[in-house]
Design an enzyme around this catalytic site. Structure first.
Site, PDB file in Angstrom:
ATOM      1  N   GLU A 127       0.848  -1.202   0.000  1.00  0.00           N
ATOM      2  CA  GLU A 127       0.000   0.000   0.000  1.00  0.00           C
ATOM      3  C   GLU A 127       0.868   1.231   0.000  1.00  0.00           C
ATOM      4  O   GLU A 127       1.987   1.198   0.523  1.00  0.00           O
ATOM      5  CB  GLU A 127      -0.804   0.060   1.315  1.00  0.00           C
ATOM      6  CG  GLU A 127      -2.109  -0.630   1.256  1.00  0.00           C
ATOM      7  CD  GLU A 127      -2.678  -0.848   2.656  1.00  0.00           C
ATOM      8  OE1 GLU A 127      -2.269  -0.158   3.608  1.00  0.00           O
ATOM      9  OE2 GLU A 127      -3.524  -1.734   2.786  1.00  0.00           O
ATOM     10  N   LYS A 129       2.173   4.503   1.520  1.00  0.00           N
ATOM     11  CA  LYS A 129       2.231   5.012   2.898  1.00  0.00           C
ATOM     12  C   LYS A 129       1.971   6.508   2.795  1.00  0.00           C
ATOM     13  O   LYS A 129       2.800   7.252   2.261  1.00  0.00           O
ATOM     14  CB  LYS A 129       3.606   4.720   3.494  1.00  0.00           C
ATOM     15  CG  LYS A 129       3.763   5.154   4.931  1.00  0.00           C
ATOM     16  CD  LYS A 129       5.075   4.612   5.471  1.00  0.00           C
ATOM     17  CE  LYS A 129       5.359   5.010   6.893  1.00  0.00           C
ATOM     18  NZ  LYS A 129       5.008   6.326   7.319  1.00  0.00           N
ATOM     19  N   ASP A 131       1.552  10.277   3.951  1.00  0.00           N
ATOM     20  CA  ASP A 131       2.249  11.053   4.966  1.00  0.00           C
ATOM     21  C   ASP A 131       1.283  12.024   5.648  1.00  0.00           C
ATOM     22  O   ASP A 131       1.100  13.154   5.207  1.00  0.00           O
ATOM     23  CB  ASP A 131       3.391  11.818   4.281  1.00  0.00           C
ATOM     24  CG  ASP A 131       4.474  12.173   5.269  1.00  0.00           C
ATOM     25  OD1 ASP A 131       4.417  11.678   6.407  1.00  0.00           O
ATOM     26  OD2 ASP A 131       5.368  12.952   4.906  1.00  0.00           O
ATOM     27  N   TYR A 239      -7.005   2.078   6.742  1.00  0.00           N
ATOM     28  CA  TYR A 239      -6.294   0.868   6.327  1.00  0.00           C
ATOM     29  C   TYR A 239      -6.447  -0.305   7.295  1.00  0.00           C
ATOM     30  O   TYR A 239      -5.854  -1.351   7.089  1.00  0.00           O
ATOM     31  CB  TYR A 239      -4.807   1.156   6.130  1.00  0.00           C
ATOM     32  CG  TYR A 239      -4.167   1.923   7.287  1.00  0.00           C
ATOM     33  CD1 TYR A 239      -3.982   1.332   8.528  1.00  0.00           C
ATOM     34  CD2 TYR A 239      -3.769   3.236   7.112  1.00  0.00           C
ATOM     35  CE1 TYR A 239      -3.418   2.030   9.573  1.00  0.00           C
ATOM     36  CE2 TYR A 239      -3.195   3.945   8.162  1.00  0.00           C
ATOM     37  CZ  TYR A 239      -3.019   3.327   9.388  1.00  0.00           C
ATOM     38  OH  TYR A 239      -2.480   4.012  10.426  1.00  0.00           O
ATOM     39  N   LYS A 326      10.717   3.228   3.187  1.00  0.00           N
ATOM     40  CA  LYS A 326      10.538   4.677   3.036  1.00  0.00           C
ATOM     41  C   LYS A 326      11.353   5.216   1.867  1.00  0.00           C
ATOM     42  O   LYS A 326      12.502   4.817   1.664  1.00  0.00           O
ATOM     43  CB  LYS A 326      10.918   5.382   4.342  1.00  0.00           C
ATOM     44  CG  LYS A 326       9.857   5.126   5.406  1.00  0.00           C
ATOM     45  CD  LYS A 326      10.125   5.823   6.697  1.00  0.00           C
ATOM     46  CE  LYS A 326       9.810   7.268   6.692  1.00  0.00           C
ATOM     47  NZ  LYS A 326       9.889   7.888   8.009  1.00  0.00           N
ATOM     48  N   CYS A 420      37.999  33.721  15.597  1.00  0.00           N
ATOM     49  CA  CYS A 420      37.542  33.967  14.230  1.00  0.00           C
ATOM     50  C   CYS A 420      38.632  33.543  13.243  1.00  0.00           C
ATOM     51  O   CYS A 420      39.769  34.002  13.341  1.00  0.00           O
ATOM     52  CB  CYS A 420      37.205  35.440  14.051  1.00  0.00           C
ATOM     53  SG  CYS A 420      36.807  35.838  12.340  1.00  0.00           S
ATOM     54  N   CYS A 423      39.850  37.028  11.453  1.00  0.00           N
ATOM     55  CA  CYS A 423      40.536  38.130  12.127  1.00  0.00           C
ATOM     56  C   CYS A 423      41.095  37.733  13.495  1.00  0.00           C
ATOM     57  O   CYS A 423      41.746  38.533  14.157  1.00  0.00           O
ATOM     58  CB  CYS A 423      39.600  39.334  12.265  1.00  0.00           C
ATOM     59  SG  CYS A 423      38.279  39.041  13.453  1.00  0.00           S
ATOM     60  N   CYS A 438      31.530  36.215  15.338  1.00  0.00           N
ATOM     61  CA  CYS A 438      32.746  36.997  15.548  1.00  0.00           C
ATOM     62  C   CYS A 438      32.270  38.402  15.919  1.00  0.00           C
ATOM     63  O   CYS A 438      31.556  39.046  15.146  1.00  0.00           O
ATOM     64  CB  CYS A 438      33.568  37.042  14.264  1.00  0.00           C
ATOM     65  SG  CYS A 438      34.826  38.334  14.327  1.00  0.00           S
ATOM     66  N   CYS A 444      36.602  43.039  11.198  1.00  0.00           N
ATOM     67  CA  CYS A 444      36.771  41.713  10.594  1.00  0.00           C
ATOM     68  C   CYS A 444      36.589  41.827   9.066  1.00  0.00           C
ATOM     69  O   CYS A 444      35.502  42.149   8.582  1.00  0.00           O
ATOM     70  CB  CYS A 444      35.746  40.751  11.194  1.00  0.00           C
ATOM     71  SG  CYS A 444      35.862  39.096  10.504  1.00  0.00           S
TER      72      CYS A 444
END
Ligand code: IVH
Length: 680
Positions: A127, A129, A131, A239, A326, A420, A423, A438, A444
């Site tokens: 069958e 499936k 969702d 089902y 699945k 960072c 920098c 940062c 920077c």
């Protein structure tokens, strides 16, 4: 890192917590953060560790329970509603889940197990499936008396009123065998057409969208107002029939009985006599499912004979007579070479994986996002791991899981940097933020260059410039404040590598044109954290000028539609930086639009002159837009109802208290339609 007893315990506890958290996000909040596949990988890892280290057994482990949709008292993906409680009712027979797999090989073992148990010839029913959200309906004397969600499998939420409003669910059946009591189980789902329609409305109302039809179905099923559920276009299919009074020889027969009695049953179900036929069914629907009007996430394979189903029985979680195969999003498996840490324009650090190139959906993939440290910890990625990559909605693919069975025992965990990478400033991570940042906003280089690129981008100032030019201009010291871009002369451009008269002229023309970009686009171009296009529009509409936004307090910012705490904080923090105020002053001097233009405010008619109007609830257009229209027709917007209020324009989901007060005060209540008729 080799798994030993110590770190296995740590990982088991971590995984249990994470899985519980994702279960709740999926089943209760209808707002999953990870895909089913990512979730299943975590669960599989936990199962593996629990079987290897049985000393850490816990009866509360999520590997032994099925996810629960039992509601606390709120559904978080819906607009706020008065407190909502569903009565919880015990299931007569537990509502179990299905074992599942993404691999056809596992179906061979399933088939062998079934053969061993049944010791006879058998056939399957395959069958689709669907969702959606599982439901159990109870009929007494052929009449629908109760509808319960799966809940935790033992008890579920009573959603009878809502279910009665779903098209296609019989309230009473004509049963030619006479009145009887039975339970019928199935799935409530949302067809794609209803899902698209619902999200379109949500988008127009600037509300959070549903991630997928499953979440939309589950959320809609648990709305407080059954009439609202009715509007969501939900459907159902069934089902399984459970009854002491009716018996069936096989599953297919039970589906036929359900169909004859008016229940929608899974379309395209097929009896398969062997695994080969099962595989053919799977292969056919893996392609054809894209043409279906409803969402499917796999194929359910069930023993057809009821007698054999009984013989096979159940584990604590699943029937032994059925399993689910699945479908998965297109994936590739490759090896992780290293991880880079990119610095974005807002200072956010994103780990990016370097991979051995692999083909995925027609393109060669060398890099994939790992999002943030939490995600790296979640999938426990190590250098050299075999990793699964998927293309999500984003342009850059993401790593969704790791095959730990293939991990080298010396594999090293990548170390998330403390400083960072551009920098060298110490990184910060705010409470409840997934990302590290940062904090070197003014110094920077990656942040500065990123800000310029964003400022010039098409949806912002639309200045014709690319990454390489920004890099060059930055290295030449031309770019510091955003306004600096307007200071670059034609001569300077022509001195730059690769620039010719034509390209210089085009660039200068785009600079000139950018000066007439509307205020909201300039606001978006400033690159304030969390201020995307839509939020920039709301801010511009509400405050009308940059000066008013700069002066706004947190409370005033929060008055704007769809501005919450984090956006308000971010706006305040942006304008508290001296350099940003200087930048804005400079942009003003260059003639950039920093006020909403007249046309947005100008009067169209005097039809609402002298009228004080309160708007409340949700409309087909954003509330701020409606308020603007009121002003354009010479009306006055007021926030609260009083005896001086002329009209209350009432949208959907408006609080009943406001409505009552308006009635008490004798204020004329207009629907959105009435309002537009009035100004026409
Ligand atoms: S049979 C004992 N058949 O998938 C459980 N389930 O992931 C028997 N589902 O809980 C379930 N389509 O909510 C079955 N054709 C189908 C289905 C189906 C969707 C759902 C159901 C189940 C979940 C397991």
């Amino acid at each position: 890192m080799k798994i030993n007893k110590n770190n296995a315990k740590k990982r088991i506890l971590f995984l249990r917590d994470e899985i519980e958290k994702h279960n709740e996000l999926y089943y209760v909040n209808n707002k999953p953060l990870i895909s089913d596949f990512e979730f299943d990988i975590l669960l599989e890892e936990l199962q593996f560790l629990e079987s290897k280290y049985p000393e850490y057994y816990s009866e509360n482990s999520p590997t032994l329970k099925i996810g629960s949709d039992l509601s606390s008292n709120k559904v978080k993906n819906e607009p706020k509603e008065p407190s909502r409680v569903f009565v919880q009712v015990a299931h007569k027979h537990p509502m179990l889940s299905l074992s599942n797999t993404y691999n056809k090989e596992d179906l061979y073992s399933f088939n062998e197990r079934v053969a061993k148990i049944t010791e006879s010839n058998f056939s399957y029913v395959c069958e689709l499936k669907i969702d959606g959200s599982a439901i159990s309906l109870s009929y007494e004397n052929n009449k629908l008396v109760r509808a319960i969600t799966r809940g935790d499998g033992t008890e579920g939420d009573d959603v009878t009123q809502n279910v009665k409003n779903i098209e296609g669910i019989p309230h009473e059946i004509y049963n030619n065998q006479g009145p009887c009591n039975f339970e019928i189980r199935g799935e409530i789902y949302m067809p794609w057409s209803s899902f698209d329609k619902l999200n379109k409305v949500k988008k127009e109302n600037e509300e959070a969208l549903f991630a997928n039809p499953r979440n939309a179905a589950a959320g809609s099923l648990k709305l407080l107002n059954a009439k609202e559920t009715a509007k969501r276009g939900l459907r159902a299919f069934f089902y399984s029939v459970v009854s002491d009074q009716i018996s069936f020889k096989n599953h297919m027969e039970s589906l036929l009985w359900a169909k004859e009695n008016g229940f929608p049953v899974p379309e395209y179900s097929k009896v398969c006599n062997n695994l080969e036929e099962v595989f053919n069914f799977i292969d056919h629907w893996d392609i054809e499912r894209k043409n279906l009007s409803f969402p499917t996430d796999g194929i359910v394979i069930k023993l057809n004979s009821m007698e054999l189903q009984q013989k096979a029985g159940f584990t604590s979680k699943y029937p032994r007579w059925a399993t689910a195969y699945k479908f998965r999003a297109e994936q590739a498996v490759t090896t992780l070479i290293s991880v880079d840490y990119q610095v974005g324009r807002t200072g956010a650090i994103t780990p990016v994986a370097n991979l051995y190139p692999v083909l995925l959906s027609g393109s060669s993939i060398k890099r994939a996002s790992l999002h943030n440290q939490d995600q790296m910890d979640l999938i426990d990625v190590h250098i050299g791991d075999r990793v699964f990559i998927e293309k999500g909605g984003e342009i850059i693919p993401k790593i969704v899981g790791v095959d730990i069975s293939k991990r080298d025992k010396n594999a090293i965990k990548p170390h998330f940097p403390e400083f960072c990478p551009d920098c060298g400033t110490k990184l910060e991570r705010e409470v409840e933020q997934a990302k590290h940042y940062c904090p070197n906003y003014n110094g920077c280089p990656m942040q500065i260059k990123g800000r310029f690129l964003h400022f010039c981008s098409r949806k912002a100032m639309n200045i014709l410039i690319g990454e390489a030019t920004v890099e060059q201009m930055f290295n030449l010291g031309y770019l510091k404040h955003l306004s600096d871009i307007y200071n670059i002369s034609r001569e300077e451009l022509l001195r730059m590598e690769g620039w010719k008269e034509k390209s210089a002229d085009r660039f200068i023309l785009s600079l000139e044109k950018s000066k007439s970009a509307p205020f909201y686009r300039v606001l978006y171009a400033l690159g304030i954290r969390f201020v995307g296009e839509a939020t920039a529009k709301s801010l511009a509409n509400h405050f009308k000028s940059i000066d008013s936004i700069i002066k706004a307090t947190k409370e005033e910012l929060l008055e704007v539609d769809d501005i919450g705490d984090s956006v308000a904080e971010s706006v305040l923090s942006f304008f508290s930086i001296e350099a940003n105020i200087t930048s804005i002053d400079e942009l003003k001097k260059k003639g950039i639009t920093l006020e909403a233009q007249e046309i947005e405010n100008s009067s169209i008619s005097a039809s609402l002159e002298g009228k004080s109007i309160v708007v409340s609830g949700l409309f087909s257009i954003p509330r701020d837009e409606l308020k603007k229209i009121i002003e354009q027709h010479s009306g006055k917007n007021v926030n609260s109802l009083s005896s001086k209020t002329s009209y209350l324009v009432a949208g959907q989901k408006m609080g009943p208290a406001k409505l009552d007060k308006a009635k008490q005060l004798g204020i004329k209540i207009l629907t959105e339609g009435d309002f537009f008729k009035l100004i026409k």
